[in-house]
Design a protein around this motif. Structure first.
Motif, PDB file in Angstrom:
ATOM      1  N   ILE A   1       4.765   7.653   2.114  1.00 11.76           N
ATOM      2  CA  ILE A   1       5.109   7.650   0.689  1.00 11.76           C
ATOM      3  C   ILE A   1       4.953   6.241   0.115  1.00 11.76           C
ATOM      4  CG2 ILE A   1       6.920   8.089  -1.005  1.00 11.76           C
ATOM      5  CD1 ILE A   1       8.176  10.060   0.944  1.00 11.76           C
TER       6      ILE A   1
ATOM      7  N   TYR B   1      -2.194  13.007  -2.544  1.00 13.52           N
ATOM      8  CA  TYR B   1      -1.849  13.624  -3.823  1.00 13.52           C
ATOM      9  C   TYR B   1      -0.734  12.823  -4.491  1.00 13.52           C
ATOM     10  CZ  TYR B   1       2.065  15.829  -1.288  1.00 13.52           C
ATOM     11  OH  TYR B   1       3.179  16.058  -0.526  1.00 13.52           O
ATOM     12  N   THR B   2      -0.465  13.141  -5.748  1.00 14.62           N
ATOM     13  CA  THR B   2       0.579  12.479  -6.524  1.00 14.62           C
ATOM     14  C   THR B   2       1.719  13.454  -6.780  1.00 14.62           C
ATOM     15  OG1 THR B   2      -1.090  11.114  -7.630  1.00 14.62           O
ATOM     16  CG2 THR B   2       1.097  11.189  -8.631  1.00 14.62           C
ATOM     17  N   CYS B   3       2.941  13.030  -6.499  1.00 18.28           N
ATOM     18  CA  CYS B   3       4.118  13.886  -6.714  1.00 18.28           C
ATOM     19  C   CYS B   3       4.496  13.889  -8.200  1.00 18.28           C
ATOM     20  CB  CYS B   3       5.297  13.381  -5.887  1.00 18.28           C
ATOM     21  SG  CYS B   3       4.993  13.347  -4.115  1.00 18.28           S
ATOM     22  N   ASP B   4       5.368  14.831  -8.561  1.00 18.73           N
ATOM     23  CA  ASP B   4       5.830  14.914  -9.947  1.00 18.73           C
ATOM     24  C   ASP B   4       6.580  13.657 -10.368  1.00 18.73           C
ATOM     25  OD1 ASP B   4       4.729  17.415 -10.161  1.00 18.73           O
ATOM     26  OD2 ASP B   4       6.589  18.483  -9.670  1.00 18.73           O
ATOM     27  N   ASN B   5       7.261  13.002  -9.402  1.00 18.89           N
ATOM     28  CA  ASN B   5       8.001  11.776  -9.723  1.00 18.89           C
ATOM     29  C   ASN B   5       7.116  10.533  -9.650  1.00 18.89           C
ATOM     30  OD1 ASN B   5       7.598  11.585  -6.981  1.00 18.89           O
ATOM     31  ND2 ASN B   5       9.776  11.527  -6.431  1.00 18.89           N
ATOM     32  N   GLN B   6       5.794  10.751  -9.572  1.00 21.79           N
ATOM     33  CA  GLN B   6       4.777   9.697  -9.569  1.00 21.79           C
ATOM     34  C   GLN B   6       4.716   8.912  -8.258  1.00 21.79           C
ATOM     35  OE1 GLN B   6       5.456   7.433 -13.253  1.00 21.79           O
ATOM     36  NE2 GLN B   6       4.003   8.769 -14.283  1.00 21.79           N
ATOM     37  N   ASN B   7       5.394   9.400  -7.224  1.00 19.51           N
ATOM     38  CA  ASN B   7       5.181   8.827  -5.896  1.00 19.51           C
ATOM     39  C   ASN B   7       3.811   9.249  -5.387  1.00 19.51           C
ATOM     40  OD1 ASN B   7       7.741   7.785  -5.980  1.00 19.51           O
ATOM     41  ND2 ASN B   7       8.655   9.323  -4.646  1.00 19.51           N
TER      42      ASN B   7
ATOM     43  N   ILE C   1       1.382  10.099  -2.196  1.00 25.83           N
ATOM     44  CA  ILE C   1       1.407  10.479  -0.786  1.00 25.83           C
ATOM     45  C   ILE C   1       0.099  10.003  -0.160  1.00 25.83           C
ATOM     46  CG2 ILE C   1       1.601  12.356   0.872  1.00 25.83           C
ATOM     47  CD1 ILE C   1       4.123  11.824  -0.820  1.00 25.83           C
TER      48      ILE C   1
ATOM     49  N   LYS D   1       7.007   5.027  -6.606  1.00 27.50           N
ATOM     50  CA  LYS D   1       6.598   4.462  -7.902  1.00 27.50           C
ATOM     51  C   LYS D   1       7.015   2.997  -8.003  1.00 27.50           C
ATOM     52  CE  LYS D   1       5.089   4.747 -12.193  1.00 27.50           C
ATOM     53  NZ  LYS D   1       5.133   3.319 -12.514  1.00 27.50           N
TER      54      LYS D   1
ATOM     55  N   GLU E   1       1.626  11.525   7.029  1.00 26.88           N
ATOM     56  CA  GLU E   1       1.860  11.323   5.608  1.00 26.88           C
ATOM     57  C   GLU E   1       2.889  10.234   5.373  1.00 26.88           C
ATOM     58  OE1 GLU E   1       2.674  14.895   3.466  1.00 26.88           O
ATOM     59  OE2 GLU E   1       0.661  15.716   3.800  1.00 26.88           O
TER      60      GLU E   1
END
Length: 410
Positions: free
Chosen positions: A163, A145-151, A153, A166, A161
């Motif tokens: 990271i 999935y993609t985190c809110d900070n665009q990192n 996973i 970005k 998991e």
């Protein structure tokens, strides 16, 4: 107890914890509870078989005379012992099985929490050590999935998991919502007891590892990667060399019909890659790094690490590249600041190889090895500088200059 045993089996299978380690974790957790409950755990035997989910606790007490018990946890009156076994005598030991429910509901909850906390800590330590050893290696995973900070996973096949920050991504990585992806294990950190596995696709080491995977000669050490410079997702320059004169390092990396380099470019989402034949000759190295630009003259200031390169005006734009990308990469690769000079007189220039009927091939090769590959690049150079670079006799150079002047006058 059955619920705990079942949970232990499931946890062991999920986290891949070996039986001996889980046994030690479980015994330590139980003894902590026993010490809290009874003041001591040294007179308890704990039998654990994680593979079958078996867990037994036995308390051992010494039989003493009635009325002389000083420590209830470690001693039992003779009359009480005889209720268990009529033949017991003073001084013997009584072993009694302790059920978890006898420890109380709060103790059981605490035991569960203790066991799983220690198990997770152990598992996290194992994962940290495992991946820390793999720093610098490639790994393949699935975009989770993609985190809110665009990192991003990434999950490997064992559901670990990782990271992909970005700043370690390439330009088009974020648009890949799913699918498998290759990346470099750049670093492994511990935040508290939680391992943080940092991946990278923008690091030059990632490109180097791709070369090792896709090009057998690089993996085997027959071809050496001397240096790599990149603008991730845009362009890269890779300098290669070979200790074996029979191997063309550039050709081997490109492959038949470009198949080898194409697989790397595909992984990098169409990042352009220039492969350069490395040389210790700074002038020739700069010329190769600027190829296919036609250089009419090059002057190098070794002290200040500046190279003044004269080009035909039509070649300047391509040599500089979009937003100066190509020129920046050449400077970074060679270690010289590249100053481009538009040579408007270069239109009359002639390749040195055109004079092969009048100048011996070995002399032409000598000039070309110093970066003097055209008639005007030689004529525009200082005589003493040419002698120093080529180590040819002065009269031989003067003869070459005469031939070149006569040709350009026609």
């Amino acid at each position: 107890m059955d619920n705990i045993n079942l949970a232990l089996i499931n946890f062991q299978e999920e986290k891949k914890i070996d039986s001996s380690t889980l046994r030690a974790i479980l015994e330590k957790a139980i003894r902590n509870i026993l010490r809290q409950k009874s003041g001591s755990s040294k007179n308890f035997d704990i039998i654990v078989n994680p593979d079958k989910g078996d867990l037994e606790i036995w308390r051992n007490r010494t039989i003493v005379e009635d009325g002389s018990v000083e420590e209830e946890n470690e001693q039992i009156e003779l009359s009480e012992a005889k209720k268990i076994e009529p033949d017991f005598e003073i001084g013997e030991y009584v072993s009694e099985k302790v059920e978890l429910k006898d420890l109380g509901r709060r103790a059981i909850l605490s035991l569960k929490k203790n066991i799983f906390t220690q198990s997770k800590e152990y598992y996290n330590t194992v994962i940290y050590k495992k991946f820390h050893k793999k720093i610098g290696e490639l790994i393949v995973g699935e975009i989770h999935y993609t985190c809110d900070n665009q990192n991003l996973i990434i999950r490997d096949d064992n559901k670990n998991e990782m990271i992909l920050p970005k700043k370690e991504q390439m330009a088009n990585d974020l648009s890949r919502k799913s699918g498998r992806i290759r990346a470099l294990i750049k670093n492994v950190l511990l935040e508290g007891n939680r391992p943080i596995i940092i991946l990278s696709r923008s690091d030059t080491a990632f490109l180097k590892k791709l070369f090792e995977q896709e090009i057998p000669e690089v993996f085997e050490g027959l071809i050496s990667i001397k240096d790599i410079v990149r603008i991730p997702g845009e362009k890269a320059k890779v300098a290669v060399s070979s200790y074996d004169d029979r191997i063309d390092p550039v050709g081997a990396c490109v492959g038949v019909r470009g198949m080898r380099i194409h697989s790397i470019v595909k992984e990098l989402i169409s990042e352009k890659i220039d492969i350069i034949n490395y040389t210790d000759n700074s002038q020739l190295y700069i010329i190769r790094a600027l190829s296919p630009a036609k250089i009419s003259k090059i002057e190098i200031d070794e002290k200040n690490k500046i190279a003044k390169v004269s080009l035909h005006p039509d070649h300047v734009s391509k040599t500089v590249g979009r937003n100066g990308q190509n020129l920046r990469l050449v400077s970074k690769l060679t270690g010289y600041k590249i100053v481009i000079i538009r040579d408007f007189m270069s239109e009359e220039d002639v390749e040195l190889t055109e004079f092969s009927d009048e100048i011996e091939p070995w002399i032409i090769d000598n000039f070309k090895s110093t970066g003097l590959s055209t008639a005007r690049s030689i004529l525009n150079s200082d005589l003493e500088d040419i002698i120093k670079k080529t180590k040819l006799e002065k009269q031989m150079i003067l003869d070459v200059l005469r031939i070149l002047r006569e040709e350009l006058k026609k």
